[in-house]
Every structure is written in structure tokens, then in C-alpha cells.
Design a protein around this motif. Structure first.
Motif, PDB file in Angstrom:
ATOM      1  N   MET A 300       0.820  -1.215   0.000  1.00 54.57           N
ATOM      2  CA  MET A 300       0.000   0.000   0.000  1.00 54.57           C
ATOM      3  C   MET A 300       0.849   1.258   0.000  1.00 54.57           C
ATOM      4  N   GLY A 301       2.159   1.114  -0.131  1.00 55.67           N
ATOM      5  CA  GLY A 301       3.029   2.288  -0.140  1.00 55.67           C
ATOM      6  C   GLY A 301       3.216   2.835   1.262  1.00 55.67           C
ATOM      7  N   GLY A 306       9.440   2.582  -0.141  1.00 54.83           N
ATOM      8  CA  GLY A 306      10.103   2.782  -1.424  1.00 54.83           C
ATOM      9  C   GLY A 306       9.220   3.491  -2.428  1.00 54.83           C
ATOM     10  N   SER A 307       7.979   3.788  -2.039  1.00 52.47           N
ATOM     11  CA  SER A 307       7.071   4.505  -2.938  1.00 52.47           C
ATOM     12  C   SER A 307       7.573   5.924  -3.178  1.00 52.47           C
ATOM     13  N   ASP A 311       3.228  10.514   0.138  1.00 55.44           N
ATOM     14  CA  ASP A 311       2.082  10.926   0.950  1.00 55.44           C
ATOM     15  C   ASP A 311       0.814  10.169   0.592  1.00 55.44           C
ATOM     16  N   THR A 312       0.927   9.134  -0.214  1.00 56.32           N
ATOM     17  CA  THR A 312      -0.253   8.420  -0.694  1.00 56.32           C
ATOM     18  C   THR A 312      -0.266   6.984  -0.174  1.00 56.32           C
ATOM     19  N   ILE A 313      -1.353   6.625   0.474  1.00 54.40           N
ATOM     20  CA  ILE A 313      -1.570   5.238   0.869  1.00 54.40           C
ATOM     21  C   ILE A 313      -2.604   4.656  -0.088  1.00 54.40           C
ATOM     22  N   ALA A 314      -2.150   3.803  -0.975  1.00 54.07           N
ATOM     23  CA  ALA A 314      -3.024   3.200  -1.984  1.00 54.07           C
ATOM     24  C   ALA A 314      -2.327   1.958  -2.518  1.00 54.07           C
ATOM     25  N   VAL A 315      -3.094   1.100  -3.174  1.00 56.09           N
ATOM     26  CA  VAL A 315      -2.514  -0.110  -3.743  1.00 56.09           C
ATOM     27  C   VAL A 315      -1.479   0.265  -4.792  1.00 56.09           C
ATOM     28  N   HIS A 316      -0.270  -0.213  -4.601  1.00 54.80           N
ATOM     29  CA  HIS A 316       0.783  -0.072  -5.599  1.00 54.80           C
ATOM     30  C   HIS A 316       0.802  -1.381  -6.390  1.00 54.80           C
ATOM     31  N   HIS A 452       7.121   2.946  -9.124  1.00 54.44           N
ATOM     32  CA  HIS A 452       6.977   3.011  -7.669  1.00 54.44           C
ATOM     33  C   HIS A 452       5.920   4.018  -7.228  1.00 54.44           C
ATOM     34  N   THR A 453       4.824   4.063  -7.974  1.00 54.83           N
ATOM     35  CA  THR A 453       3.660   4.856  -7.584  1.00 54.83           C
ATOM     36  C   THR A 453       2.414   3.980  -7.776  1.00 54.83           C
ATOM     37  N   PRO A 454       1.259   4.425  -7.254  1.00 56.58           N
ATOM     38  CA  PRO A 454       0.027   3.656  -7.476  1.00 56.58           C
ATOM     39  C   PRO A 454      -0.450   3.676  -8.929  1.00 56.58           C
ATOM     40  N   ARG A 455       0.218   4.445  -9.784  1.00 59.02           N
ATOM     41  CA  ARG A 455      -0.224   4.554 -11.182  1.00 59.02           C
ATOM     42  C   ARG A 455       0.333   3.444 -12.072  1.00 59.02           C
TER      43      ARG A 455
END
Length: 588
Positions: A300-301, A306-307, A311-316, A452-455
Motif C-alpha cells: 500500500m506504499g 520505497g514509494s 504521501d499516498t496510501i493506496a494499492v501499488h 513506484h507509484t500507485p499509477r
């Protein structure tokens, strides 16, 4: 009867044939990546449920392809520290005032678990730097021995993203300074210029399981101002004075701080998935090619994950990194298994815990399924799902690790623009094999803004491009597995991973253990020939415990010690080798 016989023969061949499509197809790649990068796997963080589901998926694909499952029904289990949490009994008292963990104070994951009651000395940013023209000293005239050291977070150039003090101002770096000065513990606080909201950072594990011998914690300004009460100063006023005068400072306080810190490092079990396709040649089947990709990602970062979206908690989801590489291993395994034309045996692997510091590939290297001397090459797929259609370029690392590699890659190239990188060390699992003197191939289509982002999602994969990369990788594998002579290994580049932010004037020429798995000091995973450590007699597996008498417990300590050394200097290095302590002299 004749017609019935033909039907039975056809049915027989069908029953004995593969129960999958042996061709590398876009549809199957979409299926692989679609599952591995789905929200249901929650980013495949090492040791968590999604990580296990990914491993089971890969094993089922290997089994269906008819590969021989190795280790424990295809799983090579290993333990690692994956997270940190507060245990019971965390206490902070300033005089008669008591404070609440997570609200008023927060330990760091690398803090010692200890109880300390002592006085407090404020020491500016907690820096003591004397490197060429870069100088700063917050300790002039101060004695912090057996006292708490209170320091501001950050450094003298808060507005400079490339501050020359960055490498000295991390929490771990300040913890090492406090430890070197025999402080009883370190308390950090954010001034308003550093963090106007006065927020505590969450307790997070920074992927290194080593810990200090002293407690290290952060407090709010409310708590720090209580410590400073009686000095006539506050956190805000002290920060403002330091910024205005641009010089270090320290200040004794009247406070007595009593703290008990208890942080639990949570050990989890994860696994590599390992299976073999036996070779068909009686002479060559005892030689092996390893084909691998890492299947874990960032969960979830959040801090320490390593995200890049800190500042984002989301599925990576990690569709490109590295569901694409895992799909490559699966698809290539199915293709080669159906053909059954490989003279050498091939070990197909999905590595766990790569994002934690190549832990899975190191686990295989430390406990291999076969003698590593019989492994003739390793092919690694990591991020092959974003082929740039304008350049048609792919990156291949490790091309100088065997004399024949670049010629093979060029001869088999179906039309890619090839970008070769000769060095065997790199930021992925092939490095663990290069350190064993094994030629390596590292296939990648390169990084991108979604890395290394949720995108990093499945819909952004170039599936046709991934298919082409996989077919190219399969052709390279077939050549390496079937050629008469094995590849000729050669050392290509240093056997150490360069620091991303380091400004070292000297180097030992070693590959450190980044994950902190060794508790007695910093283990050496590789030594570069003709570098200072090599000339001093240092060997792979040695454990550095001190440099110039100053303790080294992990990669952070090692880099901090390195920053103080000069070219031409002769330094003593305490090591443990085969459980025996000795000292080597390294000439830089």
C-alpha cells in the motif's frame, strides 16, 4: 476400426501434450499481469497475503507446464523483517509530565529497546561536519556523555533540495553521531521551518533490520518545549537563532527525561518459487541456466516502502514492476517446456523480497538448489512492460559479464534498439548471481513516471511490446541453454552498488549487505578485484564491525564512516571471518 484408432491416437497425443498454450501470446500476458497487478493482491508486499497468492499463481503455472518443482513443493521459504510496530510499555516522562506514544512521541524502528533516565543537552541539528569547505559543529564545548541529546530535524539548508548536509542529517546519521558521542539516547524534534504542522512521522521500517544500541525517538514541539523550560528558549526560537546566525549551537537544560522504548520488528515468512526443466543432453544436463524475475512489490506504499508517492496510501499494483517480468518467466517457461529441446537444464524462478534488498535472490545464492558452480548464466526480467514505441529501445545489463554475450544479443536481435550496460551489478536480482561469478543478462524497457507509484497499472502495459521482449528473451535463453560451450565469465565493473546520494572521496570496493541481515556488523556480499578492500585481503562473507575503531553495524554506519576518510589514508578495519575476529589495514 481404422477411424476409431486414429481418433484414439489423436486423443492420446492431446492427453499427453501441454495443458496450456505454449506460444507467448498477448492474451496470456494480459491474464498474468491482470491477476498479479490486481487490487485483490494489494501490491504483493513481502510476507503478506497478496504476496502468497502471487507465489501460488506462479507455482501453478510452473506445475501445469510440467516443470519439476524444487525445494518444498516449489517454494523456497525464508524469513525477513518486513515491518515494525510499537510493543507494550512505551513511556516518556519529562519531570512529572507523562506523554502518550504516537500522539506526543514516537520511537524509530531502528531504536534500541531500552529504559533511560538522564539529563538533556540541546545540540542544534545534531551535526558535526568537517569535510573540505563544508563545516558545521553543534557540539563545541558540549558534553552529551550519558545524557539525552535533543536535536532539530533537518539541516542548515532546509530550502535546498540538494543540501550538501543531506547525507549527515538523516535520522540514522544523527543516531550514529549521538552513539559516537556516548549519548544515552537521541530525541529529535521538528522546528516550524522544517514542519509547520508539528506532525510525528509514522513508525515505519526502513528495510534494514539493524538497530542502534541507544534509544532514538521523535517528539512534538510541546514535549520539546517542556524539556527546554527554564532555559528561556523554545524549539521555534532556537531554530530561528540557528538560521539567523548560520552556525551550530548547543544548550544545557534542567530537564530529566525518563523513557522506555519497546519496538517490535515483525518477522515474516515469504518465498521464492522455483522449478526446473531438465536438460536433454546427457553431458550438459548437469549445467543450469537460471531464468528469474521478482514478484513482490510495495503493498500500500507509505513511508519506508520505497514509494515515490510518499504521501499516498493506496494499492501499488506494480504491473510493470514486476508483474511484467514474472509473466515473462511464466511465458518463456511454457514455451521452452513444450519444445523440450533444451540441452542444459533450466531453473525458472520468481523471487520474493527483491524490494527489501534482493533478499530472495540472496536466499537462493546462500542455499542453492544446485551447485552454483554448475550455473552457467542467469537471465533476469525486471520491468519489461513499457516499450517505447518511438525508439523501440530496450536496456540489457550485464553484457560484459561473459565474452560472448554482446555478440549473442546482436545476432538474435529481432529489431530492437539495444542499449547495452556491461556491469554485472545493478538494482535487481541478477546482482546476486554476478556476485557468484555467473554471467548475467538483465532485460528491461526502463523506468517511467509511474515507477513506484500507485499509477503502475495493468492498462498502461504495452502488451505487444512485452510479447516481443519475451520472445527475444526466449531466443537468448535457447541459445545459452543449447550452445556447445558455456559462456566465458569475466568480471565487468565493480562488485559494489554505488550510493545514490553519496559524495565519497574514497571507496573500499565492496558490495555491502543492504538489508542488515547480519546482526554482528555489516556483511560483505562481494569484493571488487584490485580495489582497496581486495588488496587488503578482504573477502566475500567477511563482517565489518569497525573502521578506525568506530563501530559499524550496518550499511548506514559504513557510509557515514566512509565520508570521513581521505585518499591515501591507511585505516584499520575490524572484521569477523569464520567467527574469528581480526584486523585488516586498508590503504585508500
Amino acid at each position: 476400426m481404422k477411424y476409431l484408432s486414429i481418433v484414439l491416437i489423436v486423443l492420446g497425443f492431446t492427453a499427453c501434450g501441454p495443458k496450456y498454450n505454449p506460444d507467448i501470446t498477448v492474451a496470456e500476458i494480459q491474464d498474468d499481469i491482470g491477476y498479479l497487478a490486481s487490487d485483490s493482491l494489494k501490491g504483493r508486499k513481502s510476507g503478506e497475503a497478496g504476496d502468497k497468492l502471487a507465489a501460488e499463481y506462479v507455482r501453478s503455472k510452473f506445475e501445469t507446464a510440467g516443470l519439476d518443482l524444487m525445494y518444498d513443493d516449489g517454494f523456497q521459504y525464508f524469513n525477513l523483517v518486513a515491518d515494525a510496530e510499537l510493543a507494550g510499555g512505551n513511556i516518556l516522562e519529562v519531570g512529572e509530565q507523562s506523554y502518550t506514544p504516537e500522539l506526543d512521541f514516537q520511537p524509530y524502528a531502528f531504536s534500541a529497546n531500552a529504559t533511560v533516565e538522564a539529563g538533556v543537552v540541546f545540540c542544534g541539528y545534531g551535526l558535526e561536519v568537517d569535510q573540505d569547505t563544508l563545516k558545521w559543529n553543534d557540539f563545541s564545548g558540549a558534553d552529551v556523555s550519558d545524557k539525552w541529546m535533543l536535536a532539530l530535524q533537518g539541516d542548515p539548508e532546509l530550502d535546498n533540495m540538494n543540501s550538501p548536509y543531506l547525507q549527515y542529517s538523516t535520522e540514522r546519521a544523527k543516531g550514529l553521531t549521538a552513539s559516537d558521542k556516548n549519548a544515552a539516547g537521541l530525541i529529535l524534534v521538528a522546528g516550524p521551518e522544517f514542519n509547520d504542522k508539528d506532525e510525528l512521522s509514522s513508525l515505519f521500517f526502513d528495510k534494514n533490520s539493524s538497530r542502534f544500541s541507544i534509544p532514538v525517538l521523535q517528539v512534538t514541539r510541546k514535549v520539546a518545549n517542556e524539556i527546554l523550560k527554564g532555559t528561556g528558549e523554545t524549539v521555534s526560537s532556537l531554530e530561528a537563532k540557528i538560521i539567523e546566525k548560520n552556525t551550530g549551537m548547543n544548550l544545557a537544560t534542567e530537564a530529566i527525561v525518563n523513557a522506555t522504548i519497546n519496538v517490535k520488528l515483525k518477522e515474516k515468512t515469504t518465498e521464492n518459487v522455483v522449478a526446473m526443466l531438465p536438460g536433454t543432453d546427457e553431458k550438459l544436463k548437469d549445467e543450469y541456466v537460471v531464468v528469474g524475475a521478482h514478484m513482490d512489490h510495495l503493498g500500500m506504499g507509505g513511508p519506508g516502502s520505497g514509494s515515490r508517492a510518499v504521501d499516498t496510501i493506496a494499492v501499488h499494483n506494480g504491473a510493470d514492476d514486476n508483474a511484467s517480468g514474472v509473466s515473462a518467466v511464466i511465458q518463456v517457461a511454457e514455451k521452452i517446456a513444450a519444445e523440450k529441446s533444451n540441452r542444459r537444464s533450466i531453473i525458472f524462478m520468481a523471487f520474493g523480497a527483491e524490494e527489501m534488498g534482493l533478499v530472495g535472490s540472496k536466499a537462493f545464492a546462500n542455499d542453492p538448489a544446485v551447485d552454483l558452480d554448475s550455473v552457467v548464466a542467469m537471465i533476469n526480467f525486471d520491468m519489461i512492460g513499457r516499450l517505447d514505441t518511438t525508439t523501440n529501445a530496450i536496456s540489457i545489463g550485464g553484457t560484459k559479464t561473459a565474452k560472448e554475450t554482446e555478440q549473442i544479443l546482436t545476432d538474435l536481435n529481432p529489431g530492437f534498439e539495444l542499449a547495452f550496460s556491461g556491469e554485472g551489478i545493478g538494482p535487481s536480482d541478477h546482482a546476486s548471481f554476478y556476485l557468484q561469478d555467473i554471467p548475467v543478462f538483465f532485460f528491461s524497457t526502463g523506468a517511467h513516471p509511474d515507477y513506484h507509484t500507485p499509477r503502475d497499472d495493468a492498462e498502461l502495459i504495452d502488451y505487444e511490446g512485452a510479447q516481443k521482449v519475451m520472445e527475444y528473451g526466449a531466443a537468448v535463453l535457447e541459445e545459452v541453454a543449447n550452445r556447445h560451450e558455456k559462456l566465458t565469465f569475466q568480471e565487468a565493473g565493480s562488485k559494489f552498488q554505488r550510493s545514490r546520494g553519496g559524495r565519497f572521496k574514497v571507496t573500499f570496493g565492496i558490495m555491502p549487505d543492504y538489508a542488515g541481515l547480519e546482526k554482528r556488523g555489516m556483511r560483505i556480499d562481494g569484493v571488487t578485484k584490485d580495489k582497496p578492500a581486495y588488496r587488503a585481503g578482504m573477502e566475500k562473507g567477511d563482517i565489518i564491525t569497525a573502521i578506525e575503531g568506530k563501530p559499524v553495524k550496518n550499511i548506514y554506519d559504513y557510509m557515514a564512516r566512509l565520508q570521513t576518510l581521505e585518499a591515501g589514508q591507511r585505516v584499520s578495519v575490524d572484521i569477523i571471518r569464520d567467527d574469528k575476529e581480526t584486523v585488516l589495514i586498508v590503504e585508500l
